[in-house]
Design an enzyme around this catalytic site. Sequence first.
Site, PDB file in Angstrom:
ATOM      1  CB  SER A  16     -64.587  -7.426   2.644  1.00  0.00           C
ATOM      2  OG  SER A  16     -63.230  -7.504   3.042  1.00  0.00           O
ATOM      3  CE1 TYR A 142     -51.833   2.210   5.973  1.00  0.00           C
ATOM      4  CE2 TYR A 142     -51.218   4.530   5.821  1.00  0.00           C
ATOM      5  CZ  TYR A 142     -52.089   3.497   5.518  1.00  0.00           C
ATOM      6  OH  TYR A 142     -53.229   3.752   4.773  1.00  0.00           O
ATOM      7  CE  LYS A 146     -51.405   1.885   2.290  1.00  0.00           C
ATOM      8  NZ  LYS A 146     -52.342   1.169   1.408  1.00  0.00           N
ATOM      9  N   PRO A 169     -55.558   9.133  -1.227  1.00  0.00           N
ATOM     10  CG  PRO A 169     -57.006   7.361  -0.831  1.00  0.00           C
ATOM     11  CD  PRO A 169     -55.559   7.677  -1.039  1.00  0.00           C
ATOM     12  CG  HIS A 185     -58.841   5.901  10.165  1.00  0.00           C
ATOM     13  ND1 HIS A 185     -59.043   4.745   9.435  1.00  0.00           N
ATOM     14  CD2 HIS A 185     -57.538   6.222   9.986  1.00  0.00           C
ATOM     15  CE1 HIS A 185     -57.921   4.405   8.833  1.00  0.00           C
ATOM     16  NE2 HIS A 185     -56.980   5.275   9.158  1.00  0.00           N
ATOM     17  CE  LYS A 193     -63.993   7.856  21.187  1.00  0.00           C
ATOM     18  NZ  LYS A 193     -62.978   8.894  21.410  1.00  0.00           N
TER      19      LYS A 193
HETATM   20  P1  NAP Z   1     -60.593  -1.429   5.601  1.00  0.00           P
HETATM   21  O1  NAP Z   1     -62.018  -1.037   5.623  1.00  0.00           O
HETATM   22  O2  NAP Z   1     -59.900  -1.700   6.885  1.00  0.00           O
HETATM   23  O3  NAP Z   1     -60.443  -2.696   4.649  1.00  0.00           O
HETATM   24  C1  NAP Z   1     -59.207  -3.330   4.517  1.00  0.00           C
HETATM   25  C2  NAP Z   1     -59.368  -4.396   3.490  1.00  0.00           C
HETATM   26  O4  NAP Z   1     -58.116  -5.087   3.324  1.00  0.00           O
HETATM   27  C3  NAP Z   1     -60.404  -5.454   3.888  1.00  0.00           C
HETATM   28  O5  NAP Z   1     -61.086  -5.876   2.734  1.00  0.00           O
HETATM   29  C4  NAP Z   1     -59.525  -6.561   4.445  1.00  0.00           C
HETATM   30  O6  NAP Z   1     -60.150  -7.841   4.346  1.00  0.00           O
HETATM   31  C5  NAP Z   1     -58.351  -6.467   3.492  1.00  0.00           C
HETATM   32  N1  NAP Z   1     -57.150  -7.078   4.041  1.00  0.00           N
HETATM   33  C6  NAP Z   1     -56.459  -6.718   5.167  1.00  0.00           C
HETATM   34  N2  NAP Z   1     -55.418  -7.548   5.368  1.00  0.00           N
HETATM   35  C7  NAP Z   1     -55.454  -8.445   4.348  1.00  0.00           C
HETATM   36  C8  NAP Z   1     -54.657  -9.564   4.017  1.00  0.00           C
HETATM   37  N3  NAP Z   1     -53.584  -9.925   4.763  1.00  0.00           N
HETATM   38  N4  NAP Z   1     -54.977 -10.288   2.923  1.00  0.00           N
HETATM   39  C9  NAP Z   1     -56.046  -9.947   2.183  1.00  0.00           C
HETATM   40  N5  NAP Z   1     -56.827  -8.896   2.423  1.00  0.00           N
HETATM   41  C10 NAP Z   1     -56.541  -8.157   3.510  1.00  0.00           C
HETATM   42  O7  NAP Z   1     -59.714  -0.349   4.850  1.00  0.00           O
HETATM   43  P2  NAP Z   1     -60.161   0.872   3.902  1.00  0.00           P
HETATM   44  O8  NAP Z   1     -60.366   2.029   4.794  1.00  0.00           O
HETATM   45  O9  NAP Z   1     -61.209   0.434   2.955  1.00  0.00           O
HETATM   46  O10 NAP Z   1     -58.799   1.130   3.127  1.00  0.00           O
HETATM   47  C11 NAP Z   1     -58.640   0.845   1.750  1.00  0.00           C
HETATM   48  C12 NAP Z   1     -57.322   1.431   1.294  1.00  0.00           C
HETATM   49  O11 NAP Z   1     -57.337   2.847   1.488  1.00  0.00           O
HETATM   50  C13 NAP Z   1     -56.116   0.905   2.072  1.00  0.00           C
HETATM   51  O12 NAP Z   1     -55.052   0.669   1.174  1.00  0.00           O
HETATM   52  C14 NAP Z   1     -55.774   2.041   3.037  1.00  0.00           C
HETATM   53  O13 NAP Z   1     -54.421   2.033   3.351  1.00  0.00           O
HETATM   54  C15 NAP Z   1     -56.176   3.247   2.220  1.00  0.00           C
HETATM   55  N6  NAP Z   1     -56.521   4.458   2.983  1.00  0.00           N
HETATM   56  C16 NAP Z   1     -57.499   4.406   3.960  1.00  0.00           C
HETATM   57  C17 NAP Z   1     -57.824   5.580   4.641  1.00  0.00           C
HETATM   58  C18 NAP Z   1     -58.941   5.620   5.673  1.00  0.00           C
HETATM   59  O14 NAP Z   1     -59.159   6.694   6.273  1.00  0.00           O
HETATM   60  N7  NAP Z   1     -59.662   4.531   5.910  1.00  0.00           N
HETATM   61  C19 NAP Z   1     -57.168   6.785   4.334  1.00  0.00           C
HETATM   62  C20 NAP Z   1     -56.211   6.789   3.337  1.00  0.00           C
HETATM   63  C21 NAP Z   1     -55.910   5.626   2.653  1.00  0.00           C
HETATM   64  P3  NAP Z   1     -61.127  -8.382   5.530  1.00  0.00           P
HETATM   65  O15 NAP Z   1     -62.369  -7.544   5.465  1.00  0.00           O
HETATM   66  O16 NAP Z   1     -61.395  -9.779   5.163  1.00  0.00           O
HETATM   67  O17 NAP Z   1     -60.372  -8.199   6.804  1.00  0.00           O
HETATM   68  P1  GDP Z   2     -54.592  10.213  11.189  1.00  0.00           P
HETATM   69  O1  GDP Z   2     -55.495  11.160  10.474  1.00  0.00           O
HETATM   70  O2  GDP Z   2     -53.814   9.346  10.262  1.00  0.00           O
HETATM   71  O3  GDP Z   2     -53.718  10.899  12.193  1.00  0.00           O
HETATM   72  O4  GDP Z   2     -55.461   9.165  12.022  1.00  0.00           O
HETATM   73  P2  GDP Z   2     -56.892   9.220  12.693  1.00  0.00           P
HETATM   74  O5  GDP Z   2     -57.958   9.101  11.686  1.00  0.00           O
HETATM   75  O6  GDP Z   2     -56.835   8.185  13.768  1.00  0.00           O
HETATM   76  O7  GDP Z   2     -57.053  10.681  13.325  1.00  0.00           O
HETATM   77  C1  GDP Z   2     -56.297  11.037  14.455  1.00  0.00           C
HETATM   78  C2  GDP Z   2     -56.665  12.424  14.952  1.00  0.00           C
HETATM   79  O8  GDP Z   2     -58.003  12.457  15.442  1.00  0.00           O
HETATM   80  C3  GDP Z   2     -55.779  12.788  16.149  1.00  0.00           C
HETATM   81  O9  GDP Z   2     -55.641  14.209  16.172  1.00  0.00           O
HETATM   82  C4  GDP Z   2     -56.615  12.314  17.328  1.00  0.00           C
HETATM   83  O10 GDP Z   2     -56.286  12.993  18.520  1.00  0.00           O
HETATM   84  C5  GDP Z   2     -58.017  12.721  16.854  1.00  0.00           C
HETATM   85  N1  GDP Z   2     -59.080  11.935  17.500  1.00  0.00           N
HETATM   86  C6  GDP Z   2     -60.042  12.431  18.318  1.00  0.00           C
HETATM   87  N2  GDP Z   2     -60.846  11.464  18.755  1.00  0.00           N
HETATM   88  C7  GDP Z   2     -60.436  10.318  18.164  1.00  0.00           C
HETATM   89  C8  GDP Z   2     -60.904   8.970  18.215  1.00  0.00           C
HETATM   90  O11 GDP Z   2     -61.888   8.624  18.869  1.00  0.00           O
HETATM   91  N3  GDP Z   2     -60.217   8.064  17.448  1.00  0.00           N
HETATM   92  C9  GDP Z   2     -59.147   8.406  16.684  1.00  0.00           C
HETATM   93  N4  GDP Z   2     -58.532   7.467  15.939  1.00  0.00           N
HETATM   94  N5  GDP Z   2     -58.660   9.669  16.638  1.00  0.00           N
HETATM   95  C10 GDP Z   2     -59.308  10.612  17.369  1.00  0.00           C
END
Ligand code: NAP
Ligand code: GDP
Length: 320
Positions: A16, A142, A146, A169, A185, A193
């Site tokens: 989701s 975290y 991981k 990623p 993030h 914003k």
């Molecule tokens: P997300 O949008 O926050 O989605 C998280 C997902 O995990 C949702 O489907 C959530 O379900 C599910 N979840 C969380 N806790 C759970 C639990 N206890 N039991 C079952 N399901 C659970 O995250 P995303 O950004 O798509 O991330 C996907 C993957 O990419 C993750 O492994 C994350 O660590 C990795 N990742 C993300 C980023 C990024 O910038 N977003 C960067 C690098 C790696 P609900 O919707 O029901 O809450």
């Molecule tokens: P990271 O890439 O894992 O460090 O996590 P984020 O995606 O939260 O990115 C953090 C970086 O973006 C830091 O340098 C923050 O100071 C900057 N930043 C600037 N504005 C924002 C904001 O509105 N939210 C977040 N999460 N970070 C911000």
Amino acid sequence: MNGISKHKVILVTGGSGLVGQAIKKVSEEENRSDEKWIFLASKDADLRDLEETRAIFKEYKPTHVVHLAAMVGGLYKHLKVNCDFLIFNVRINDNVLQCCKEMGVKKVVSCLSTCIFPDDTTYPINETMIHDGPPHDSNFGYSYAKRMIVVMNRAYNMQYGCRFTSVIPTNIYGPNDNFSVEDGHVMPGLIHKGYLAKHKNIPFTVCGTGTPRRQFIYSIDLAKLIMWTLREYDEIDPIILSVDKEDEVSVQEVAEMVKEAFDLKDEVQYDSSKSDGQIKKTASNSKLRKYLPDYKFTPLRQGIKETAEWLEAHYETARK
Ligand code: NAP
Ligand code: GDP
């Protein structure tokens, strides 16, 4: 052989979320007759609980798993609940991989992140460097959770021959992200914003100095690459899924693109009392480029525009 057993049954944990929904979109567009995709949310099973995890695996009997579910958040959420990130994610990963092994799942692709790499390192970072030193303090919980996926994948392969692998990623963004200004993030935070600046006349403020640098991958591109990993990538060791290192940008450059997407007139403001977190985590995609030399990523400006348009169209129901 019955009809069902000819299909891959692919269970997507975290289905989701941002990445799960992007895979759903791409798989629906492809509509392959040999693959059945199932997308789980936390309401289907709390994967921190082994019995709930086992029950959902028994219900769907997956042949393949894309494991995305995790406690996920931006820098400022990590600073608040570092321990929860460690404990919850360790439990989720342990339960999911254990059930994959118990059910004889043929292949698993789990999701790591470039923020798990050592803080004190040389750039660009590559897949061999994960365990070379401690991660940045800000997301230490975290990161260790991981990193253990890499260790578990290796151990499951050594002892049981399991084909469990992982992808790394960079920062991801796109439709269906968590647009929370507090806990999300940087990209969804800034896009939200930008929306508020346009519609509520609130100043467009960037946290920190704007100098940190990041590589951003559009969720649809990442979805396609994760699907390629599931179908084609045959290593147990992880692979970085990232744009080229030349495409790394500063937070300030991102803010300017968001400003442009919402057609904001006022200058961007910087709140340098807020933490910058990791200054950079430049990753090398040369392993990916060996496999897919011609893969074309969505240009950042286009991805930001599409995501801003998505938020405009879905503001009431978007996570925020
Ligand atoms: P997300 O949008 O926050 O989605 C998280 C997902 O995990 C949702 O489907 C959530 O379900 C599910 N979840 C969380 N806790 C759970 C639990 N206890 N039991 C079952 N399901 C659970 O995250 P995303 O950004 O798509 O991330 C996907 C993957 O990419 C993750 O492994 C994350 O660590 C990795 N990742 C993300 C980023 C990024 O910038 N977003 C960067 C690098 C790696 P609900 O919707 O029901 O809450
Ligand atoms: P990271 O890439 O894992 O460090 O996590 P984020 O995606 O939260 O990115 C953090 C970086 O973006 C830091 O340098 C923050 O100071 C900057 N930043 C600037 N504005 C924002 C904001 O509105 N939210 C977040 N999460 N970070 C911000």
